[in-house]
Each structure stands twice: as structure tokens, then as C-alpha cells.
Design a protein around this motif. Structure first.
Motif, PDB file in Angstrom:
ATOM      1  N   GLU A   1      49.582  40.399  -1.711  1.00 37.58           N
ATOM      2  CA  GLU A   1      48.757  40.039  -2.858  1.00 37.58           C
ATOM      3  C   GLU A   1      47.789  38.913  -2.509  1.00 37.58           C
ATOM      4  N   GLY A   2      48.180  38.018  -1.622  1.00 37.25           N
ATOM      5  CA  GLY A   2      47.342  36.885  -1.255  1.00 37.25           C
ATOM      6  C   GLY A   2      46.583  37.042   0.032  1.00 37.25           C
ATOM      7  N   VAL A   3      46.738  38.183   0.739  1.00 32.91           N
ATOM      8  CA  VAL A   3      46.090  38.382   2.036  1.00 32.91           C
ATOM      9  C   VAL A   3      45.593  39.819   2.161  1.00 32.91           C
ATOM     10  N   SER A   4      44.312  39.966   2.474  1.00 39.16           N
ATOM     11  CA  SER A   4      43.753  41.284   2.804  1.00 39.16           C
ATOM     12  C   SER A   4      42.438  41.080   3.539  1.00 39.16           C
ATOM     13  N   TRP A   5      41.826  42.134   3.978  1.00 39.23           N
ATOM     14  CA  TRP A   5      40.529  42.044   4.633  1.00 39.23           C
ATOM     15  C   TRP A   5      39.493  42.377   3.571  1.00 39.23           C
ATOM     16  N   ILE A   6      38.279  42.001   3.826  1.00 42.79           N
ATOM     17  CA  ILE A   6      37.237  42.082   2.807  1.00 42.79           C
ATOM     18  C   ILE A   6      36.769  43.522   2.588  1.00 42.79           C
ATOM     19  N   PRO A   7      36.625  43.913   1.334  1.00 38.59           N
ATOM     20  CA  PRO A   7      35.994  45.210   1.060  1.00 38.59           C
ATOM     21  C   PRO A   7      34.484  45.033   1.171  1.00 38.59           C
ATOM     22  N   LEU A   8      33.838  45.880   1.921  1.00 36.01           N
ATOM     23  CA  LEU A   8      32.401  45.722   2.130  1.00 36.01           C
ATOM     24  C   LEU A   8      31.609  46.419   1.035  1.00 36.01           C
TER      25      LEU A   8
ATOM     26  N   VAL B   1      47.630  40.226  10.653  1.00 34.19           N
ATOM     27  CA  VAL B   1      48.112  39.569   9.450  1.00 34.19           C
ATOM     28  C   VAL B   1      48.734  40.658   8.575  1.00 34.19           C
ATOM     29  N   ILE B   2      49.689  40.251   7.772  1.00 28.89           N
ATOM     30  CA  ILE B   2      50.391  41.197   6.915  1.00 28.89           C
ATOM     31  C   ILE B   2      49.719  41.189   5.553  1.00 28.89           C
ATOM     32  N   SER B   3      49.249  42.347   5.131  1.00 32.24           N
ATOM     33  CA  SER B   3      48.581  42.473   3.848  1.00 32.24           C
ATOM     34  C   SER B   3      49.573  42.218   2.714  1.00 32.24           C
TER      35      SER B   3
ATOM     36  N   VAL C   1      34.811  25.463  22.351  1.00 28.03           N
ATOM     37  CA  VAL C   1      36.175  25.753  21.897  1.00 28.03           C
ATOM     38  C   VAL C   1      36.552  27.144  22.378  1.00 28.03           C
ATOM     39  N   ARG C   2      37.741  27.279  22.927  1.00 29.97           N
ATOM     40  CA  ARG C   2      38.185  28.568  23.452  1.00 29.97           C
ATOM     41  C   ARG C   2      39.298  29.202  22.642  1.00 29.97           C
ATOM     42  N   THR C   3      39.911  28.432  21.780  1.00 32.24           N
ATOM     43  CA  THR C   3      41.039  28.942  21.013  1.00 32.24           C
ATOM     44  C   THR C   3      41.164  28.150  19.727  1.00 32.24           C
ATOM     45  N   GLY C   4      42.135  28.471  18.953  1.00 31.34           N
ATOM     46  CA  GLY C   4      42.385  27.774  17.699  1.00 31.34           C
ATOM     47  C   GLY C   4      43.396  28.566  16.894  1.00 31.34           C
ATOM     48  N   LEU C   5      43.524  28.210  15.649  1.00 29.81           N
ATOM     49  CA  LEU C   5      44.418  28.920  14.746  1.00 29.81           C
ATOM     50  C   LEU C   5      43.616  29.429  13.562  1.00 29.81           C
ATOM     51  N   LEU C   6      44.086  30.499  12.969  1.00 27.58           N
ATOM     52  CA  LEU C   6      43.485  31.015  11.753  1.00 27.58           C
ATOM     53  C   LEU C   6      44.560  31.027  10.679  1.00 27.58           C
ATOM     54  N   LEU C   7      44.237  30.448   9.543  1.00 24.35           N
ATOM     55  CA  LEU C   7      45.157  30.365   8.423  1.00 24.35           C
ATOM     56  C   LEU C   7      44.657  31.273   7.308  1.00 24.35           C
ATOM     57  N   VAL C   8      45.516  32.147   6.808  1.00 30.37           N
ATOM     58  CA  VAL C   8      45.171  33.039   5.696  1.00 30.37           C
ATOM     59  C   VAL C   8      46.243  32.925   4.620  1.00 30.37           C
ATOM     60  N   GLY C   9      45.901  33.357   3.423  1.00 28.73           N
ATOM     61  CA  GLY C   9      46.889  33.424   2.356  1.00 28.73           C
ATOM     62  C   GLY C   9      47.198  32.121   1.662  1.00 28.73           C
TER      63      GLY C   9
ATOM     64  N   SER D   1      35.230  28.070   8.059  1.00 31.41           N
ATOM     65  CA  SER D   1      35.821  29.153   7.284  1.00 31.41           C
ATOM     66  C   SER D   1      35.617  30.458   8.048  1.00 31.41           C
ATOM     67  N   ALA D   2      36.389  31.449   7.703  1.00 30.74           N
ATOM     68  CA  ALA D   2      36.258  32.774   8.297  1.00 30.74           C
ATOM     69  C   ALA D   2      36.589  33.802   7.226  1.00 30.74           C
ATOM     70  N   THR D   3      36.263  35.042   7.516  1.00 33.98           N
ATOM     71  CA  THR D   3      36.537  36.154   6.615  1.00 33.98           C
ATOM     72  C   THR D   3      37.318  37.211   7.371  1.00 33.98           C
ATOM     73  N   MET D   4      38.443  37.622   6.836  1.00 37.55           N
ATOM     74  CA  MET D   4      39.221  38.695   7.450  1.00 37.55           C
ATOM     75  C   MET D   4      38.441  40.000   7.295  1.00 37.55           C
ATOM     76  N   ILE D   5      38.163  40.681   8.417  1.00 34.97           N
ATOM     77  CA  ILE D   5      37.427  41.950   8.367  1.00 34.97           C
ATOM     78  C   ILE D   5      38.302  43.129   8.769  1.00 34.97           C
ATOM     79  N   ALA D   6      39.455  42.857   9.339  1.00 35.79           N
ATOM     80  CA  ALA D   6      40.436  43.873   9.726  1.00 35.79           C
ATOM     81  C   ALA D   6      41.758  43.128   9.943  1.00 35.79           C
ATOM     82  N   PRO D   7      42.880  43.851  10.056  1.00 33.69           N
ATOM     83  CA  PRO D   7      44.170  43.160  10.176  1.00 33.69           C
ATOM     84  C   PRO D   7      44.275  42.174  11.342  1.00 33.69           C
ATOM     85  N   LYS D   8      43.514  42.404  12.406  1.00 38.31           N
ATOM     86  CA  LYS D   8      43.624  41.545  13.584  1.00 38.31           C
ATOM     87  C   LYS D   8      42.312  40.843  13.934  1.00 38.31           C
TER      88      LYS D   8
END
Length: 182
Positions: free
Chosen positions: A136-143, A132-134, A73-81, A54-61
């Protein structure tokens, strides 16, 4: 979406009990709904075409994950939303986005001298090929703006194992509540 008043940050668990790698894990949990945790992301291993961490979005990129997820591992994909990391059986929600991980920046002390995972520094920042495009289902975490108080209610989330049968992986986003003790 409602966040707990004191904490609006992801709590990532990996408690090591001994050198035999016995771990406490949060298993099963409650299935999440689209938009409930818009900052949650799944790391997809391209070789196996399924989520490995799992991962947590901390900024748009950028996203934050465990460094141990990227050993060799050197690469992969990230799925959000989405709350399902595998290819959906039904039409995917409009919030579902996939991005390539183009750079993995591990904490310099994420591995010990013996090349074991150093769980105190088990962090990696993932750089994505595009923002990633912000929605209703995608955003970065509020700290959190304050430190955690003793007995704070927290939420742990993640894509991963659902243990009806040992090791069964359904790749769905689940969450559980816990209390933080100082």
C-alpha cells in the motif's frame, strides 16, 4: 490514492535562471502521508546518513533521479515507503524499505564539456541490489497515457529542504501543486 486525471507522473523541477546558479525551487509544501505517493523515494548519502535527493520508483528494481545527485558518488541507499528519510523517531511504518544502489546510469549528456550540469539531460537511472516489495505504501509510478494539455494540474514532490530557516533540511516528503503551461 487519487492521481490527477491527466497526469500521474512526477514533475521534477530545477529551473536555472542564470549562470550564477540562481534557481527557482518549490519550498515548504504540504507534508505527505504514508501511501500518498508510493513511488517517491529518498536517496540517502551513506557518508552523511541523510537524504541528498529524491527519486521516483519506475520499476521494482529501478528508480529515476537527477544525475547531478551522483557527481563523485558511486553508491548510496534508496529509501521507499516512508515520508521521513532520516531514521524515524517513532517506529518506522511497515512499508519502509531500504535498498542499496548498485549501479548509477547517468544520461551521457548530463554534464557539459565544461563539466557543468546540463539540466536538459539531468537524469540518472538507479539500479537496486534487490526489488522493492509492492505494498500500500510502495509501488512504481504509473506513467501518463497522454501528453499534458495546457493548464494541466500537476504535483511536484520531494524529500529535502523546508525553509523556516535558510537551508534547514528536515528530510520529510513534501508536495505542492502547480499548473503546466505550454
Amino acid at each position: 490514492m487519487k492521481y490527477f486525471a491527466i497526469l500521474s507522473a512526477l514533475i521534477y523541477f530545477d529551473i536555472i535562471l542564470d549562470d550564477a546558479k540562481a534557481q527557482l525551487s518549490i519550498v515548504n509544501g504540504t507534508l505527505a502521508k504514508i501511501g500518498q505517493f508510493p513511488f517517491a523515494a529518498a536517496v540517502i548519502n551513506r557518508e552523511y546518513n541523510k537524504s541528498t535527493c529524491s527519486a521516483t520508483m519506475i520499476a521494482p528494481k529501478y528508480a529515476l533521479s537527477g544525475a547531478y545527485c551522483f557527481v563523485g558518488v558511486r553508491t548510496g541507499l534508496l529509501l521507499v515507503g516512508d515520508v521521513e528519510s532520516s531514521p524515524p523517531q517513532k517506529p518506522a511504518p511497515p512499508s519502509r524499505q531500504t535498498r542499496k544502489i548498485i549501479k548509477i546510469i547517468r544520461h551521457p549528456q548530463a554534464r557539459t564539456a565544461g563539466d557543468k550540469v546540463n539540466y536538459i539531460y539531468n537524469l540518472a537511472v538507479l539500479e537496486l541490489n534487490r526489488e522493492v516489495i509492492s505494498s500500500e505504501g510502495v509501488s512504481w509510478i504509473p506513467l501518463a497515457k497522454t501528453d499534458l494539455a495546457d493548464n494541466s494540474k500537476c504535483v511536484a514532490i520531494g524529500f529535502g529542504f523546508h525553509r523556516k530557516a535558510e537551508g534547514e533540511h528536515d528530510g520529510k516528503l513534501r508536495y505542492g501543486t502547480l499548473t503546466f503551461f505550454l
